[in-house]
Structure formats: structure tokens, C-alpha cells
Scaffold this motif. Structure first.
Motif, mmCIF file in Angstrom:
data_model
loop_
_atom_site.group_PDB
_atom_site.id
_atom_site.type_symbol
_atom_site.label_atom_id
_atom_site.label_comp_id
_atom_site.label_asym_id
_atom_site.label_seq_id
_atom_site.Cartn_x
_atom_site.Cartn_y
_atom_site.Cartn_z
ATOM 1 N N GLY A 113 49.684 46.777 42.583
ATOM 2 C CA GLY A 113 48.181 47.810 42.904
ATOM 3 C C GLY A 113 47.749 47.227 44.147
ATOM 4 N N ARG A 114 47.818 45.718 44.696
ATOM 5 C CA ARG A 114 47.087 45.442 45.061
ATOM 6 C C ARG A 114 47.995 45.839 47.117
ATOM 7 N N GLU A 115 49.691 46.397 46.997
ATOM 8 C CA GLU A 115 49.473 47.010 48.308
ATOM 9 C C GLU A 115 48.948 47.728 48.150
ATOM 10 N N LEU A 116 48.846 49.086 47.049
ATOM 11 C CA LEU A 116 48.491 50.492 47.076
ATOM 12 C C LEU A 116 46.903 50.351 47.240
ATOM 13 N N LEU A 117 46.327 49.089 46.954
ATOM 14 C CA LEU A 117 45.094 49.124 46.918
ATOM 15 C C LEU A 117 44.920 49.065 48.755
ATOM 16 N N TYR A 118 45.360 48.026 49.480
ATOM 17 C CA TYR A 118 45.221 47.654 50.518
ATOM 18 C C TYR A 118 45.138 49.434 51.316
ATOM 19 N N ARG A 119 45.641 49.881 51.423
ATOM 20 C CA ARG A 119 46.616 50.918 51.645
ATOM 21 C C ARG A 119 45.257 51.973 51.660
ATOM 22 N N TYR A 120 44.823 52.261 50.452
ATOM 23 C CA TYR A 120 44.189 52.912 49.949
ATOM 24 C C TYR A 120 42.733 53.016 50.490
ATOM 25 N N CYS A 121 42.338 52.113 50.814
ATOM 26 C CA CYS A 121 41.017 51.493 51.000
ATOM 27 C C CYS A 121 41.298 51.479 52.723
ATOM 28 N N SER A 122 42.319 51.691 53.431
ATOM 29 C CA SER A 122 42.289 51.650 54.714
ATOM 30 C C SER A 122 42.375 53.087 55.093
ATOM 31 N N GLU A 123 43.763 53.999 54.023
ATOM 32 C CA GLU A 123 43.401 55.675 54.871
ATOM 33 C C GLU A 123 42.092 56.060 54.571
ATOM 34 N N HIS A 124 41.137 55.791 53.658
ATOM 35 C CA HIS A 124 40.089 56.326 53.237
ATOM 36 C C HIS A 124 38.906 56.018 53.875
ATOM 37 N N GLY A 125 38.931 55.091 54.974
ATOM 38 C CA GLY A 125 37.877 54.431 54.932
ATOM 39 C C GLY A 125 36.902 53.697 54.069
ATOM 40 N N ILE A 126 37.745 52.872 52.918
ATOM 41 C CA ILE A 126 36.702 52.555 51.796
ATOM 42 C C ILE A 126 36.480 51.012 52.359
ATOM 43 N N PRO A 127 35.200 50.047 52.403
ATOM 44 C CA PRO A 127 34.966 48.782 53.119
ATOM 45 C C PRO A 127 35.995 47.898 52.067
ATOM 46 N N HIS A 128 36.432 47.170 52.861
ATOM 47 C CA HIS A 128 37.074 46.160 52.250
ATOM 48 C C HIS A 128 37.203 44.647 53.522
ATOM 49 N N ARG A 129 37.714 44.239 52.887
ATOM 50 C CA ARG A 129 38.365 42.624 53.833
ATOM 51 C C ARG A 129 39.283 41.666 53.288
ATOM 52 N N LYS A 130 40.406 41.748 53.631
ATOM 53 C CA LYS A 130 41.800 40.204 53.584
ATOM 54 C C LYS A 130 40.810 39.233 53.761
ATOM 55 N N MET A 131 40.398 38.594 53.231
ATOM 56 C CA MET A 131 39.558 37.102 53.350
ATOM 57 C C MET A 131 40.530 36.103 52.853
ATOM 58 N N GLY A 132 41.403 36.090 52.076
ATOM 59 C CA GLY A 132 42.332 34.841 51.616
ATOM 60 C C GLY A 132 41.490 33.911 50.271
ATOM 61 N N LYS A 133 41.884 33.793 49.673
ATOM 62 C CA LYS A 133 41.508 32.870 48.969
ATOM 63 C C LYS A 133 41.632 30.810 49.125
ATOM 64 N N LEU A 134 41.765 29.884 48.059
ATOM 65 C CA LEU A 134 42.162 28.889 48.080
ATOM 66 C C LEU A 134 41.933 27.880 46.547
ATOM 67 N N ILE A 135 42.675 27.898 45.751
ATOM 68 C CA ILE A 135 42.218 27.914 44.453
ATOM 69 C C ILE A 135 42.496 26.533 44.627
ATOM 70 N N VAL A 136 41.884 25.637 44.670
ATOM 71 C CA VAL A 136 41.868 24.090 44.597
ATOM 72 C C VAL A 136 42.274 23.345 42.965
ATOM 73 N N ALA A 137 42.681 22.000 43.371
ATOM 74 C CA ALA A 137 42.419 21.458 42.560
ATOM 75 C C ALA A 137 41.380 19.866 42.882
ATOM 76 N N THR A 138 40.478 19.787 42.339
ATOM 77 C CA THR A 138 39.351 18.667 42.594
ATOM 78 C C THR A 138 39.799 16.945 41.823
ATOM 79 N N GLY A 139 41.119 17.420 41.111
ATOM 80 C CA GLY A 139 41.315 15.423 41.053
ATOM 81 C C GLY A 139 43.105 15.876 40.806
ATOM 82 N N ALA A 140 42.790 14.772 40.592
ATOM 83 C CA ALA A 140 44.851 14.630 40.564
ATOM 84 C C ALA A 140 45.372 15.097 39.145
ATOM 85 N N SER A 141 44.427 15.501 38.286
ATOM 86 C CA SER A 141 45.239 15.695 37.109
ATOM 87 C C SER A 141 45.086 17.253 37.022
ATOM 88 N N GLU A 142 44.494 17.738 37.635
ATOM 89 C CA GLU A 142 44.965 19.512 38.157
ATOM 90 C C GLU A 142 46.149 19.588 39.240
#
Length: 438
Positions: A113-142
Motif C-alpha cells: 500500500g505504501r508503494e501504491l500510495l506514494y505513486r498515486y500521490c505523485s501522479e495525482h498531485g496529492i501533497p505529501h512528503r517522505k520525511m522519514g521516521k526515527l523510532i527511539v529507545a530512551t532507555g537501555a531496557s527498550e
């Protein structure tokens, strides 16, 4: 005739029942129902090709895909417009496919779905931004949980995942605090309203008709085919649960294919389909998630989305931003009990954000954003998740249920389409059209 109306591709966005009453739709057959007064009322019977129940993003995607494949589609929604419930109350995040067990429907459809969604947004002018994500561990136990997410994402085929030491992540995001982080460059954001508006337009350009303010009350199985009982939404506004919903029926639809994409009401609706094995209907659970907006800021504190380690029932109180630069944190998880049919049918959930919930947000956010100032969070909005698992239960997968499960030809039930349902929508639509169109 309804079929004639659809064949002419009229851009009909009114009310199907009211149109029939006014003579805009002719009845192919007539039935009768007993009114509470003892008199009999005429109920029109109409045949249809494909009926999609629910005009959320998934229902819109399904309607578009069926229409693209040459089918005549009728979309029914109880609200006055599309996307009035879950689809307009989410994080607007395009997920990469990290969190889900390999070979699960969530993993499969999120990645595709992500692949189709980015392609659709690009082809149809839907505002979007592939900004990336950080999933963070804030302690050693995580850290072990972060390692598990890395493993799951890799197994699911998510490209570009990279584990970062804390200093590397904080070099990228100076206001971040963590001991380790997982970088997902494929994650992003989009304008959900623009996407849904585009899907509506494409569907209408094809062979799709929309009928808003139209509620599917239930139905019955006759000759291994589902018959839908339909009424104007306003006829239910005074319903208190005492009177039988069947007495409110104003129209009967006999479709070749029904896709139950009713979201929050999907299970409650299916239980009102007489003649179906109700034992195959999964239990429904509801979780409210609140969002708070960041006020008094000159700009977003981070260039990437920032997510904590997932919690029970959700992905944690995370940082995201919309395409206008508005910063928001959320959602949290608040389990809701005692949801009745009318609440789910008519979306009568409590969406009010209690300002006092911010007291729980501050310590959670400060684990990764310690600079968050007191009194800087303002109530935003909330959404309801249609879940198949409850508190203390492991997360459940999507359920896409066809006749092999419930025994009725031409009926597809979509249950538990929560996150990553928005990201998965085009892929699920593709799957339904491929699997169930004959």
C-alpha cells in the motif's frame, strides 16, 4: 431504475432513499413491511452490481478500484460526506511496514500500500512528503524491543532501515534524546483530505455513484445472496434502541457484490445480516486516541517523525507534523466500553479532547523531547480505533472475510482495519478486486 442511474454515470451525491421517493429512481420490484401502526408500507427493491458500505478512505479506494475494472458501484454512507469518521481523525502518516508480524495482512498490505500510495500521490498531485521516521529507545531496557522492530521490518521487506546509536540520531536531530534509534526513510506524511477527494473524483469519473445520509440497517440472506435493508440516516436520529431497526427500512438493495467497509460499525452491521453464521464475526473493541497540538513554536522541533517504542493498543505518543507545519503529539490509548449500535451506526462517539489528558502527555513526550515547555500543549482532536483485540491482548491482524468464512456468496466483510489501514487502503482495494470479482 438504479442500474440505469449508475450506467448514465450521474454524479449523484445525495440520498438514495430520498431520490427514490421523489421519483428519481424507479423500483424494479415492490415489497411490504409492517409499520408500527399496523399498516403496511411499500418498500422498493432495487438490483445493483457492487455496493460498498462506508465512504472512508478504504471504501473510496475499493469503489475506485472496482470502477476501474468496469463495475458499476454504489457507495452508501450514513454521514453527510466522505471520510467523516476514522479516516479524518488519524496521524496522516504513511507507514513503512515495520511493526507487523511477517506474512500478516498488515505487513503485506502496508508495504504494498505504501508503494501504491506514494505513486498515486505523485501522479495525482496529492501533497505529501517522505520525511522519514526515527523510532527511539530512551532507555537501555527498550533496546531489545527496537532490535525486534528492526528484525520485523527487514523480514517484511522494508527498504533502507538502519539502526543508529544515540549520538548518531541526536546528531541528525539535536533536540532529540535517546540511547538508540531505528531510522525508517520510507515513512512520510500526506494530506488525507486531498487523497480522499481525489479518490472520490476518480470513482465518480468511472462508474461509481455516492449516496450520503444513507444507512444500511442490516439485511438478510435469500438464495445465497445478501439483501440490504436501507433507510435515510435522519430516520434513525430519534431511535433509542427500543424499536426494531427493520421497521425503519425504506429500501431493499440486491447487489451482486457487497463490501462491508463500515469501519467502526462493521461488526454491529454484520450481526444484523440474518442468515449469516454470526460465530465468525470477531469481537469488536474501541480505543479513543487524543492528539495535542504544540503552541508557541516557531517551527517543528524535528525534521523527522519521532516515535517511541510501541505501547499496548498503539504506537505510542509520537511526534508528527502536517504539511502546513502544525506540530501534533499523539495519540494515546483510552479503551471505550459499552458502545451501542446507534453509536457505531451513526458515529456518535465522544470526540472531545479533555485538556487534563495533557498531564499524561508531558512526561511521555519529554522522554525523547526534554525541551517541551509547560503549558505548550493545546487540545487538538481525537479518533476512535476499530480494534479486534482488547486490553492485555496481543494485537490482531486485519480480517478480510469472504464467503468461505460466512457462507454467503458476494459478501466481503472488512474487520479491524485500524492502523496501518490508511497506508494499506489501495493495496486492500487491489486485493478485494482481484480476489472477489468474477
Amino acid at each position: 431504475m438504479l442500474a440505469c442511474l449508475v450506467r448514465k454515470r450521474m454524479k449523484f451525491s445525495g440520498n438514495l432513499v430520498q431520490t427514490w421517493k421523489l421519483g428519481g429512481v424507479g423500483a424494479s420490484a415492490r415489497g411490504r413491511r409492517r409499520m408500527s401502526s399496523g399498516a403496511e408500507a411499500v418498500v422498493a427493491k432495487e438490483r445493483a452490481d457492487c455496493v460498498v458500505i462506508g465512504a472512508g478512505v478504504l471504501g473510496l479506494a475499493v469503489a475506485r478500484e472496482l470502477s476501474r475494472r468496469g463495475r458499476e458501484v454504489l457507495v452508501l454512507d450514513a454521514a453527510a460526506s466522505f471520510g467523516a469518521a476514522t479516516s479524518s481523525r488519524n496521524s496522516e502518516v504513511v507507514h513503512a511496514g515495520i511493526y507487523y508480524p511477517p506474512n500478516s495482512l498488515k505487513a503485506k498490505f502496508c508495504v504494498r500500500g505504501r508503494e501504491l500510495l506514494y505513486r498515486y500521490c505523485s501522479e495525482h498531485g496529492i501533497p505529501h512528503r517522505k520525511m522519514g521516521k526515527l523510532i527511539v529507545a530512551t532507555g537501555a531496557s527498550e533496546i531489545p524491543k527496537l532490535d525486534l522492530l528492526m528484525h520485523l521490518g527487514t523480514q517484511n521487506g522494508v527498504a533502507g532501515l538502519r539502526m543508529l546509536e544515540g549520538f548518531e540520531a541526536m546528531r541528525m536531530e539535536p533536540r532529540l534524546r535517546c540511547v538508540k534509534a531505528l531510522l525508517s526513510p520510507e515513512s512520510g506524511i500526506l494530506d488525507t483530505h486531498s487523497l480522499m477527494l481525489s479518490l472520490v473524483g476518480e470513482a465518480e469519473t468511472g462508474k461509481t455513484t455516492f449516496s450520503y445520509n444513507t444507512t444500511v440497517l442490516g439485511g438478510r440472506v435469500e438464495g445465497n445472496q445478501i439483501h440490504l435493508h436501507v433507510a435515510e440516516t435522519r430516520s434513525l436520529e430519534s431511535w433509542n434502541g427500543g424499536e426494531s431497526l427493520s421497521q425503519m427500512q425504506q429500501l431493499e438493495l440486491i447487489p451482486n457484490l457487497v463490501v462491508n467497509s463500515a469501519g467502526l460499525a462493521a461488526q454491529a452491521l454484520t450481526k444484523r445480516f440474518h442468515g449469516i453464521n454470526h460465530r465468525v464475526i470477531p469481537p469488536s473493541h474501541y480505543a479513543r486516541g487524543c492528539y495535542f497540538m504544540l503552541s508557541g513554536s516557531r517551527g517543528p522541533p524535528f525534521d523527522h517523525l519521532v516515535y517511541p517504542i510501541p505501547e499496548e493498543g498503539g504506537l505510542g505518543v509520537h511526534f508528527t507534523v502536517d504539511l502546513t507545519g502544525q506540530v501534533k503529539f499523539g495519540p494515546d490509548v483510552e479503551w471505550i466500553d459499552g458502545v451501542d449500535d446507534i453509536s457505531s451506526f451513526l458515529n456518535r462517539f465522544d470526540y472531545v479532547v479533555n485538556p487534563k489528558r495533557a498531564e499524561k502527555f508531558y512526561p511521555e513526550i519529554r522522554k525523547y523531547y526534554p525541551e517541551l515547555k509547560d503549558e505548550s500543549l493545546e487540545p487538538g482532536y481525537s479518533g476512535i480505533r476499530p480494534k479486534l483485540s482488547g486490553p492485555k491482548q496481543p494485537p490482531a491482524d486485519f480480517v478480510i472475510q469472504g464467503g468461505e468464512s460466512h457462507g454467503v456468496h458476494g459478501l466481503v466483510n472488512l474487520f479491524g482495519i485500524e492502523s496501518p489501514g490508511f497506508t494499506s487502503s489501495l493495496a486492500i482495494a487491489e486485493h478485494i478486486a482481484t480476489r472477489f470479482l468474477k
